[in-house]
Design an enzyme around this catalytic site. Structure first.
Site, PDB file in Angstrom:
ATOM      1  N   LYS A  32     -40.279  50.695  86.313  1.00  0.00           N
ATOM      2  CA  LYS A  32     -41.573  51.138  86.840  1.00  0.00           C
ATOM      3  C   LYS A  32     -41.327  51.795  88.196  1.00  0.00           C
ATOM      4  O   LYS A  32     -41.020  51.132  89.172  1.00  0.00           O
ATOM      5  CB  LYS A  32     -42.543  49.965  86.977  1.00  0.00           C
ATOM      6  CG  LYS A  32     -43.944  50.395  87.394  1.00  0.00           C
ATOM      7  CD  LYS A  32     -44.905  49.217  87.463  1.00  0.00           C
ATOM      8  CE  LYS A  32     -46.311  49.699  87.770  1.00  0.00           C
ATOM      9  NZ  LYS A  32     -46.407  50.480  89.014  1.00  0.00           N
ATOM     10  N   TRP A  33     -41.464  53.100  88.226  1.00  0.00           N
ATOM     11  CA  TRP A  33     -41.191  53.876  89.425  1.00  0.00           C
ATOM     12  C   TRP A  33     -42.375  53.788  90.382  1.00  0.00           C
ATOM     13  O   TRP A  33     -43.526  53.915  89.974  1.00  0.00           O
ATOM     14  CB  TRP A  33     -40.907  55.328  89.047  1.00  0.00           C
ATOM     15  CG  TRP A  33     -39.680  55.445  88.206  1.00  0.00           C
ATOM     16  CD1 TRP A  33     -39.605  55.352  86.841  1.00  0.00           C
ATOM     17  CD2 TRP A  33     -38.349  55.607  88.671  1.00  0.00           C
ATOM     18  NE1 TRP A  33     -38.305  55.474  86.429  1.00  0.00           N
ATOM     19  CE2 TRP A  33     -37.511  55.633  87.530  1.00  0.00           C
ATOM     20  CE3 TRP A  33     -37.788  55.753  89.925  1.00  0.00           C
ATOM     21  CZ2 TRP A  33     -36.134  55.788  87.626  1.00  0.00           C
ATOM     22  CZ3 TRP A  33     -36.412  55.915  90.026  1.00  0.00           C
ATOM     23  CH2 TRP A  33     -35.602  55.934  88.884  1.00  0.00           C
TER      24      TRP A  33
END
Length: 347
Positions: A32-33
């Site tokens: 999850k950026w």
């Protein structure tokens, strides 16, 4: 003309990495950026970058616009994330503050920052390629098409890594935070793209901290407490503002005004003392005033991560801690995260 940019597909929070066997067709996991969600439309001539909130991002990232025009091999619509890496080689991490500075009204400032702290784009879904609409195709097919499209495209355009192994996803959840990422996403492999719907799953870090109550803001409705302002003592003994807690029900907002009345700071005339918190580029003309409280109450909150000296996101109220001395609420209680090089996440 560029493709029509839809609302991005969203994720609902779950407490742990989900079991792929419990989802028809299985799951694909990816990091999850922690950046700006971006849908990139390129028709072979024009580039448009749309955001989750429908605010165009195109003008803020000229270096990416130039890269998309030069590097993308075919007209396409890509869902992904814009991030800014900083730090020396071998110790890079995502830098939210550097990224947020890019949202600036002055084109000259944007141009300067695009050279000083250039952004990169992490692609994680392909919605269209040339005349083909891929949104009704299962994610497994869209992912394969994305890899095919971008396999030979160099930096600053990347494809996020994925795995179908939940144990690998759990390791990513532990390790990648050290590079500035904030969790793991799980996507059903058999599902079509669902604009605006929470059709994915997100697992974020969950921690608690005891913090000092500094004040409260009135809710935008004009009734009750909108958010609580929180602080921690640093190594020098200074009380530092670290963020806020919100998401109270209407009833609870009204109750808090009465509950906190004994701690309101008052001037010589008995009027409540107010102050203003620091403005950011996101606050604009928003009212940032708050009612000051004597720093005598402690509460426990749930948070996901720290960004510098502040909580990265709004935290959640858990409970009051009348047993804690406010002076004991220091940064020392917060979990230290081991550094992890961003380059190793991009592999």
């Amino acid at each position: 003309m560029p493709y029509d940019i839809p609302q991005p597909m969203l994720a609902k929070a779950v407490p742990a990495v989900p079991d792929p066997a419990k989802t028809a067709g299985g799951l694909s996991f990816e990091p999850k950026w922690d950046g700006f969600r971006a849908l990139v439309s390129w028709d072979g001539t024009d580039v448009e970058i749309g955001s989750r909130g429908a605010k165009p991002l195109t003008r803020y990232f000229p270096e990416l616009v130039a890269a998309f025009r030069e590097l993308l091999p075919a007209p396409c619509l890509i869902d992904g994330e814009i991030v800014v890496p900083t730090g020396p080689a071998g110790a890079q991490r995502l830098d939210w503050e550097a990224l947020s500075q890019r949202i600036h009204p002055a084109a000259s400032r944007v141009a300067t920052l695009s050279a000083e702290t250039p952004a990169m784009f992490i692609g994680f879904d392909l919605l269209a390629r040339e005349d083909a609409d891929l949104t009704r195709h299962p994610f497994a097919e869209r992912r394969a098409a994305l890899v095919d499209l971008l396999s030979d495209v160099p930096h600053p355009v990347h494809v996020t890594r994925t795995t179908d192994d939940p144990s690998v996803a759990e390791r990513w959840l532990r390790e990648f935070e050290g590079a500035g990422l904030d969790g793991v996403i799980a996507k059903p492999l058999a599902s079509a793209y669902a604009p605006g719907k929470r059709a994915m799953f997100k697992v974020k870090h969950a921690r608690t901290a005891d913090v000092v109550l500094l004040g409260y803001r009135i809710h935008r409705s004009g009734s009750g407490v909108g958010s609580l302002l929180l602080g921690l003592y640093d190594a020098a003994g200074e009380l530092v503002s670290v963020g806020g807690a919100s998401a109270f029900t209407d009833r609870r907002r009204r109750e808090l005004v009465t509950e906190l009345e004994p701690w309101v700071e008052r001037d010589a005339d008995g009027a409540a003392v107010t102050a203003e918190s620091d403005r950011s580029r996101f606050s604009g003309s928003k009212d940032v005033s708050f009612v000051r409280l004597r720093p005598e109450r402690v509460l426990e909150v749930r948070y996901d991560q720290l960004e510098g000296r502040r909580f990265r996101h709004t935290v959640q109220f858990d409970r009051w801690r009348p047993d804690r001395d406010p002076r004991s609420c220091t940064y020392d209680q917060l979990e230290s995260v081991a550094a992890y090089d961003l380059a190793d996440v991009l592999v």
